[in-house]
Design a protein around this motif. Structure first.
Motif: not given
Length: 78
Positions: A40-41, A61-62, A69-70
């Motif tokens: 769920r990231m 995108r995570m 966020y990264y």
């Protein structure tokens, strides 16, 4: 198992009885990755491109509660 930072590491593998081309077709569509994400990231692809083969790089995108966020760069190697 723990990582070098002491955090737990989870690894899962499974065999799917389907032709590789059918599996690749699903994985190549970045819009489908959230259907497969158990963490769920995942927040989606950074681009709306479809991956076409070995040597390509795509960015996802995570978000992680602890790290924020990264983006994760993925290299298609096989």
């Amino acid at each position: 198992m723990a990582s070098t930072t002491g955090e737990a590491v989870v690894s899962v593998s499974r065999r799917i009885k389907a032709p590789a081309k059918d599996i690749f077709r699903i994985l190549a569509d970045l819009g489908r990755h959230s259907d497969l994400d158990g963490s769920r990231m995942l927040r989606g692809g950074a681009f709306d491109a479809v991956v076409s083969g070995i040597g390509e790089v795509f960015v996802m995108r995570m978000h992680h509660e602890r790290y924020g966020y990264y983006e994760m760069k993925n290299h298609v190697v096989e």
